[in-house]
Write an enzyme that holds these catalytic residues in place. Sequence first.
Site, PDB file in Angstrom:
ATOM      1  N   GLY A 124       0.799  -1.224   0.000  1.00  0.00           N
ATOM      2  CA  GLY A 124       0.000   0.000   0.000  1.00  0.00           C
ATOM      3  C   GLY A 124       0.827   1.268   0.000  1.00  0.00           C
ATOM      4  O   GLY A 124       0.295   2.372   0.125  1.00  0.00           O
ATOM      5  N   HIS A 125       2.131   1.137  -0.129  1.00  0.00           N
ATOM      6  CA  HIS A 125       3.006   2.314  -0.075  1.00  0.00           C
ATOM      7  C   HIS A 125       4.088   2.191  -1.146  1.00  0.00           C
ATOM      8  O   HIS A 125       5.231   1.884  -0.814  1.00  0.00           O
ATOM      9  CB  HIS A 125       3.630   2.431   1.322  1.00  0.00           C
ATOM     10  CG  HIS A 125       4.271   3.761   1.602  1.00  0.00           C
ATOM     11  ND1 HIS A 125       5.519   4.111   1.139  1.00  0.00           N
ATOM     12  CD2 HIS A 125       3.834   4.823   2.305  1.00  0.00           C
ATOM     13  CE1 HIS A 125       5.833   5.331   1.556  1.00  0.00           C
ATOM     14  NE2 HIS A 125       4.821   5.791   2.262  1.00  0.00           N
ATOM     15  N   TYR A 126       3.724   2.401  -2.413  1.00  0.00           N
ATOM     16  CA  TYR A 126       2.372   2.674  -2.879  1.00  0.00           C
ATOM     17  C   TYR A 126       2.020   1.634  -3.943  1.00  0.00           C
ATOM     18  O   TYR A 126       2.938   1.044  -4.523  1.00  0.00           O
ATOM     19  CB  TYR A 126       2.302   4.076  -3.503  1.00  0.00           C
ATOM     20  CG  TYR A 126       2.677   5.172  -2.531  1.00  0.00           C
ATOM     21  CD1 TYR A 126       1.727   5.664  -1.629  1.00  0.00           C
ATOM     22  CD2 TYR A 126       3.963   5.684  -2.510  1.00  0.00           C
ATOM     23  CE1 TYR A 126       2.075   6.668  -0.738  1.00  0.00           C
ATOM     24  CE2 TYR A 126       4.314   6.689  -1.609  1.00  0.00           C
ATOM     25  CZ  TYR A 126       3.368   7.178  -0.725  1.00  0.00           C
ATOM     26  OH  TYR A 126       3.714   8.157   0.163  1.00  0.00           O
TER      27      TYR A 126
END
Lengths: 137, 173
Positions: free
Chosen positions: A45-47
Amino acid sequence: MPTVVSPVRAPVHVLAEAVADPTTGAAPRSVTSLVLETQEPVFRGHYPGFPIFPGVCLIECVHRSCLTTAPGTPRAVLTLAAVESTRFLGAVFPGDRIVIESTWTAISDGWRVTARIRGDRGDVAAVRLRYHTGEAG
Amino acid sequence: MTSTWTVAHRLPHRYPMLLVDRVVTAVPGSEIVALKAVTTNEPWYAEVSGDARDGDLAYPAVLLMESWAQSAGILAASRSSDGDPLSGDVMLFGGATEVRFLHPVLPGDVLEHRVRVVRLLSDTMIFEGECLVAGRPVMTVERMVMAFRPAQTLRPAPSTTSDSGSPAGTQED
């Protein structure tokens, strides 16, 4: 094995424990390394489509290194009191290895740790943390 | 009130690193109050064993910082137009000074981030504030610096040379 709640899965490899030099009186220094594999959960999620290791997770790498190498016998129990300063200098990508050099300075109720993080392409971050020793909270 | 969808719309972060649930109030260029509920359903708790005690379950302090910083990021994003968060300018975590952790945060706690803009420059924003749980401060932030840079400076270059993957300047967060 106590429960470890951490955003970083990578184990801390200890290259040098924080031991004061009795002859020179120099402050304890410790050296650790971590390899941040693609499977680290934060990368998803990053990223999305652009994985880059979060700056706060570099702080976490320093923190986990400190818990692992704390001076004293038995090892001091450290409670993170503050992130005194951080400076981010370069990016860390999946698969990178980082090396953390930490200098320990005794303060009234614990330790101040000044850490420099280097990655595969040079300096990554400078982090200074403050710890209380003893009771949690 | 800002919807959850709007939070995700204003930040490039996604699961498991999208650490703001809801914006309560926001004054663009000035201040924001945002919430995050801490839960054992986050992947950091995946290895928790049945005999873990409360002290073992404290939420990682750096994620408290990250969640607070993302709230600041929502405030910063309000200055630019909507759209792909990775196009145009992206917000970089430039650094922080004297972030104090006052009490452990546990699963079930709801973080209330209060972020205020201290200084607003053309390519930099400086924030201060605190994080509360049930009205009690658990973290105070003396100063956090966010910088804006064109997104393309952060993308690893698509070329095959070995030294092309390092973004210029700062660590993105």
